[in-house]
Design an enzyme around this catalytic site. Structure first.
Site, PDB file in Angstrom:
ATOM      1  N   TYR A   1      12.254   2.206  31.812  1.00 30.20           N
ATOM      2  CA  TYR A   1      10.788   2.237  32.750  1.00 30.20           C
ATOM      3  C   TYR A   1      10.189   3.581  31.532  1.00 30.20           C
ATOM      4  CZ  TYR A   1       6.762  -0.043  33.606  1.00 30.20           C
ATOM      5  OH  TYR A   1       5.448  -0.564  33.669  1.00 30.20           O
TER       6      TYR A   1
ATOM      7  N   ARG B   1      -4.326  -1.519  27.448  1.00 25.73           N
ATOM      8  CA  ARG B   1      -3.609  -0.134  28.256  1.00 25.73           C
ATOM      9  C   ARG B   1      -2.674   0.075  28.880  1.00 25.73           C
ATOM     10  NH1 ARG B   1      -3.804   1.276  33.544  1.00 25.73           N
ATOM     11  NH2 ARG B   1      -2.225   0.682  32.917  1.00 25.73           N
TER      12      ARG B   1
ATOM     13  N   LYS C   1       9.352  -4.146  33.306  1.00 22.37           N
ATOM     14  CA  LYS C   1       8.665  -4.264  35.216  1.00 22.37           C
ATOM     15  C   LYS C   1      10.161  -5.493  35.431  1.00 22.37           C
ATOM     16  CE  LYS C   1       5.333  -1.866  36.835  1.00 22.37           C
ATOM     17  NZ  LYS C   1       4.211  -1.844  37.048  1.00 22.37           N
TER      18      LYS C   1
ATOM     19  N   GLU D   1      -0.662  -6.889  34.585  1.00 22.33           N
ATOM     20  CA  GLU D   1      -0.029  -4.731  34.472  1.00 22.33           C
ATOM     21  C   GLU D   1      -0.851  -4.842  33.292  1.00 22.33           C
ATOM     22  OE1 GLU D   1       2.100  -3.551  36.132  1.00 22.33           O
ATOM     23  OE2 GLU D   1       2.383  -2.183  34.960  1.00 22.33           O
ATOM     24  N   ASP D   2      -1.273  -3.722  33.116  1.00 15.45           N
ATOM     25  CA  ASP D   2      -1.632  -3.045  31.682  1.00 15.45           C
ATOM     26  C   ASP D   2      -2.920  -3.837  31.202  1.00 15.45           C
ATOM     27  OD1 ASP D   2      -0.126  -0.793  32.933  1.00 15.45           O
ATOM     28  OD2 ASP D   2       0.903  -0.798  31.419  1.00 15.45           O
TER      29      ASP D   2
ATOM     30  N   ASP E   1      -0.754  -4.754  39.428  1.00 12.26           N
ATOM     31  CA  ASP E   1       0.103  -3.707  40.102  1.00 12.26           C
ATOM     32  C   ASP E   1      -0.986  -2.133  39.789  1.00 12.26           C
ATOM     33  OD1 ASP E   1       2.722  -2.386  41.259  1.00 12.26           O
ATOM     34  OD2 ASP E   1       2.902  -1.832  38.941  1.00 12.26           O
ATOM     35  N   ASP E   2      -1.095  -2.174  38.357  1.00  7.46           N
ATOM     36  CA  ASP E   2      -1.782  -0.750  38.390  1.00  7.46           C
ATOM     37  C   ASP E   2      -3.293  -0.399  39.392  1.00  7.46           C
ATOM     38  OD1 ASP E   2      -0.824  -0.776  35.193  1.00  7.46           O
ATOM     39  OD2 ASP E   2      -2.409  -2.554  35.489  1.00  7.46           O
TER      40      ASP E   2
ATOM     41  N   ASN F   1      -0.271  10.409  34.456  1.00  2.53           N
ATOM     42  CA  ASN F   1       1.203  10.063  33.753  1.00  2.53           C
ATOM     43  C   ASN F   1       0.705  10.070  32.295  1.00  2.53           C
ATOM     44  OD1 ASN F   1       3.185   9.568  35.822  1.00  2.53           O
ATOM     45  ND2 ASN F   1       2.179   7.294  36.443  1.00  2.53           N
TER      46      ASN F   1
HETATM   47  P1  NAD Z   1      -8.450   4.053  34.182  1.00  5.25           P
HETATM   48  O1  NAD Z   1      -8.295   4.094  32.627  1.00  5.25           O
HETATM   49  O2  NAD Z   1      -8.501   2.875  34.925  1.00  5.25           O
HETATM   50  O3  NAD Z   1      -8.946   5.356  34.951  1.00  5.25           O
HETATM   51  C1  NAD Z   1      -9.711   6.059  34.626  1.00  5.25           C
HETATM   52  C2  NAD Z   1     -10.448   7.147  35.211  1.00  5.25           C
HETATM   53  O4  NAD Z   1     -10.663   8.576  34.915  1.00  5.25           O
HETATM   54  C3  NAD Z   1     -11.960   6.469  34.888  1.00  5.25           C
HETATM   55  O5  NAD Z   1     -12.660   6.473  36.242  1.00  5.25           O
HETATM   56  C4  NAD Z   1     -12.156   7.486  34.010  1.00  5.25           C
HETATM   57  O6  NAD Z   1     -13.480   7.986  33.896  1.00  5.25           O
HETATM   58  C5  NAD Z   1     -11.997   9.048  35.286  1.00  5.25           C
HETATM   59  N1  NAD Z   1     -12.443   9.798  33.864  1.00  5.25           N
HETATM   60  C6  NAD Z   1     -11.759  10.336  32.489  1.00  5.25           C
HETATM   61  N2  NAD Z   1     -11.580  11.811  32.106  1.00  5.25           N
HETATM   62  C7  NAD Z   1     -12.282  12.050  33.436  1.00  5.25           C
HETATM   63  C8  NAD Z   1     -12.389  13.473  33.838  1.00  5.25           C
HETATM   64  N3  NAD Z   1     -12.730  14.562  32.433  1.00  5.25           N
HETATM   65  N4  NAD Z   1     -12.988  14.105  35.148  1.00  5.25           N
HETATM   66  C9  NAD Z   1     -13.225  13.103  35.634  1.00  5.25           C
HETATM   67  N5  NAD Z   1     -12.475  11.535  35.673  1.00  5.25           N
HETATM   68  C10 NAD Z   1     -12.422  11.186  34.262  1.00  5.25           C
HETATM   69  O7  NAD Z   1      -6.841   4.427  34.275  1.00  5.25           O
HETATM   70  P2  NAD Z   1      -6.138   3.805  35.643  1.00  5.25           P
HETATM   71  O8  NAD Z   1      -5.186   3.248  35.292  1.00  5.25           O
HETATM   72  O9  NAD Z   1      -6.795   4.402  37.320  1.00  5.25           O
HETATM   73  O10 NAD Z   1      -4.603   5.461  35.496  1.00  5.25           O
HETATM   74  C11 NAD Z   1      -5.340   6.492  35.456  1.00  5.25           C
HETATM   75  C12 NAD Z   1      -3.982   7.855  35.468  1.00  5.25           C
HETATM   76  O11 NAD Z   1      -3.658   7.148  36.735  1.00  5.25           O
HETATM   77  C13 NAD Z   1      -2.876   7.559  34.621  1.00  5.25           C
HETATM   78  O12 NAD Z   1      -3.210   8.625  33.622  1.00  5.25           O
HETATM   79  C14 NAD Z   1      -2.156   7.194  34.848  1.00  5.25           C
HETATM   80  O13 NAD Z   1      -0.539   7.178  34.546  1.00  5.25           O
HETATM   81  C15 NAD Z   1      -2.215   6.900  36.591  1.00  5.25           C
HETATM   82  N6  NAD Z   1      -1.122   5.994  37.796  1.00  5.25           N
HETATM   83  C16 NAD Z   1      -0.283   6.843  37.887  1.00  5.25           C
HETATM   84  C17 NAD Z   1       0.379   5.865  38.805  1.00  5.25           C
HETATM   85  C18 NAD Z   1       1.485   6.314  39.221  1.00  5.25           C
HETATM   86  O14 NAD Z   1       1.843   7.106  40.241  1.00  5.25           O
HETATM   87  N7  NAD Z   1       1.916   5.283  40.509  1.00  5.25           N
HETATM   88  C19 NAD Z   1      -0.271   4.129  39.293  1.00  5.25           C
HETATM   89  C20 NAD Z   1      -1.097   4.281  38.273  1.00  5.25           C
HETATM   90  C21 NAD Z   1      -2.024   5.021  37.296  1.00  5.25           C
END
Ligand code: NAD
Length: 556
Positions: free
Chosen positions: A100, A153, A171, A242-243, A265-266, A405
């Site tokens: 993964y 995504r 997954k 997912e994604d 899950d996201d 990530n």
């Molecule tokens: P997403 O694309 O849905 O959301 C990203 C958000 O960040 C958007 O609202 C965007 O406007 C904002 N953004 C972008 N550039 C920015 C900036 N310069 N300043 C402030 N905000 C900004 O993505 P997501 O699914 O919400 O994932 C976001 C991050 O969280 C990813 O890097 C992902 O790897 C991480 N994530 C971690 C976990 C975990 O730790 N278990 C789980 C899910 C996602």
């Protein structure tokens, strides 16, 4: 020598060796080799499964990089499923980053180039009107968990089209490895609705339809036809989205969450694991969830998903929904999310507060004075030294979650969090960081890995045959997980239990989730006298069956 005759209905000889579910490779016993027509088709010496694992591990370590290790594990999965799971389960900390994240991301980018054998079902834009027929080609009749992506995504890598299949495959391997959902009950699906990724469209080895993405009603209709086909063929299934890019993820969740047993899950799995992290962090720092002020950087699937569940958690602790939402604040790419802004997508609106705009995160920290700072922006280094020091000035024990990530995208590193707060931060990240030694103390930060919760939630849903997945289940999973971090873990700063204990953690979470299904009247399985024993009885163990003694359980 006994006559070579396989049990009725079971393939023998080479066909058996080529069936990944039944194959035991060199572990077929002398007796089985005679009974199943295998004599001479294998090297003479029979090995135990442990010896096979030792050999496979040696080969695994001989691979030159992580992508080669991924390909090696995929080949093992295709050859001998039982051995694959034995190896993954026994070496979960080493294997998870290969099968993964982060390696699966690299594998998805290269999917058309490393492709060998199909796994799962592809439903393409060309299948409109015959999706049920396509799904009917999957041979298993008792599928209980489907993970589906449209590849739009993939992790933080964007639109990878049909190459996204690596994600549902990975997954579901974790559903089996971490919670013991039998592999035969798992089905990976990719909706190939095209891709807008120019590099893939230009790649002659790309495995998907070489066309741009379906949009609007065409897209919605295909997804809906798929969902209806799933409901008909597998009425007991748990469907995990997912994604999907956030423009589709939120609307799909809203459309289907009360229609069938599904979750994203996201959005929701992330929320559950992060809420668990908050509960654990509060075990270290003291205080109640309802008293926290939480500032999120990034208002996408992860951030808003976490906030929605935090609000539910605060409401459970006695706040009104409005009061709870007033404790969750967002900064997106255009600054603080406030009411006066005219550019907000629907999912951000509940968190747009009546407040003056703030142009950046530092200004927002000053305005909101948060106790918890959560990074889910996909932007590295956004928790600058000044911001982290501000958090340390405002709080004795600032809670800092840098979730983006992979590791290179984290809003700050573990070392920065500890050093810039003088060792006072309670820190967790999305990707793992090595332990940090600072001022004579060693800090082990937490990894908010969704794999802590989704397999256990799936097992709980299966065990109770819940008809829906509710917020209360995600909250119960969070509380159960938080309770599993030991005092020793917490002393080191680690707010999640060790990954090596994930199978027992999943069983505990499954029980908590099933209890909610029974409490909420959503369970379609009669409540067993001993719920824990019932859950335990469902868990798959990768032991070889003794084919010479009895026919394997699989239906041929
Ligand atoms: P997403 O694309 O849905 O959301 C990203 C958000 O960040 C958007 O609202 C965007 O406007 C904002 N953004 C972008 N550039 C920015 C900036 N310069 N300043 C402030 N905000 C900004 O993505 P997501 O699914 O919400 O994932 C976001 C991050 O969280 C990813 O890097 C992902 O790897 C991480 N994530 C971690 C976990 C975990 O730790 N278990 C789980 C899910 C996602």
């Amino acid at each position: 020598m006994t006559k070579s005759k396989p049990p009725p209905g079971m393939p023998g000889g080479l066909s058996l060796l080529q069936d990944p579910v039944l194959n035991k490779g060199t572990a077929f016993t002398e007796h089985e080799r005679d009974a199943l027509g295998l004599r001479g088709l294998l090297p003479p010496r029979a090995f135990t499964q442990d010896e096979q694992v030792a050999r496979a591990l040696e080969n695994f370590h001989r691979q030159h990089d992580d992508l080669e290790k991924y390909v090696f594990m995929t080949a093992l999965h295709d050859r001998n499923e039982t051995l694959f799971y034995r190896m993954v389960i026994d070496h979960i900390e080493e294997m998870m980053p290969i099968i993964y994240t982060p390696t699966v991301g690299e594998a998805c980018e290269a999917y058309g180039h490393i492709y060998r054998r199909p796994r799962g079902v592809y439903v393409s834009a060309e299948d409109r009107g015959r999706v049920a027929e396509v799904l009917g080609n999957w041979p298993q009749k008792h599928v209980r968990v489907i993970v589906v992506t449209d590849g739009s995504r993939i992790l933080g890598l964007g639109d990878l089209g049909a190459n996204g299949m690596g994600i549902p495959v990975g997954k579901l391997s974790l559903y089996t490895a971490c919670a013991g959902i039998p592999p035969a009950q798992c089905l990976p699906v990719t909706l190939d609705v095209g891709t807008n990724n120019e590099a893939l469209l230009d790649d002659p080895l790309y495995i998907g339809l070489p066309q741009t993405r379906l949009q609007g009603a065409d897209y919605d209709d295909l997804v809906d036809e798929f969902v209806q086909a799933v409901r008909k063929r597998y009425p007991d299934v748990l469907l995990q989205f997912e994604d999907f890019s956030n423009g589709n993820a939120f609307p799909l969740l809203r459309k289907y969450r009360d229609v069938l047993c599904c979750f994203n899950d996201d959005i929701q799995g992330t929320a559950s694991v992060v809420l668990a992290g908050l509960h654990s962090a509060l075990r270290i720092r003291g205080g109640a969830l309802r008293d926290q002020m939480i500032l999120f950087l990034g208002a996408g699937e992860a951030g808003v998903g976490i906030a929605d569940l935090v609000v539910s958690g605060m409401v459970e602790e006695g706040l009104t929904p409005d009061a709870a939402r007033s404790r969750c604040w967002f900064v997106d790419s255009r600054g603080l999310v406030v009411k006066s802004r005219r550019d907000l997508e629907e999912h951000k609106i509940p968190y747009a507060h009546d407040h003056a705009p703030a142009p950046d995160l530092r200004g927002a920290v000053e305005a909101v004075r948060p106790t918890v700072l959560v990074g889910a922006s996909g932007q590295p280094g956004m928790f600058t030294q000044a911001i982290v020091e501000d958090m340390a000035r405002l709080n004795d024990r600032p809670i800092l979650f840098a979730l983006s990530n992979p590791t290179s995208m984290a809003e700050c590193t573990a070392e920065q969090a500890y050093v810039w707060t003088g060792g006072r931060a309670v820190f967790a990240s999305g990707s793992p960081f090595a332990p940090v030694t600072y001022a004579g103390r060693t800090f082990v930060s937490g990894q908010a890995n969704n794999a802590y919760v989704f397999p256990g939630i799936g097992l709980g849903v299966l065990a109770s045959r819940a008809s829906k997945v509710t917020d209360e289940m995600f909250m119960a999973a969070a509380v159960a997980l938080a309770g599993l971090a030991s005092e020793h873990d917490l002393e080191q700063g680690r707010i999640f239990p060790a990954l090596s204990s994930i199978r027992s953690a999943s069983a505990t979470i499954a029980r908590a989730v099933a209890e909610i299904a029974y409490e909420q009247g959503l369970a379609r399985e009669k409540r067993p006298d001993d719920l824990s024993a019932w859950i335990q009885s469902l868990i798959y163990e990768p032991h070889y069956a003794d084919y010479a003694e009895k026919r394997p359980a699989r239906a041929f």
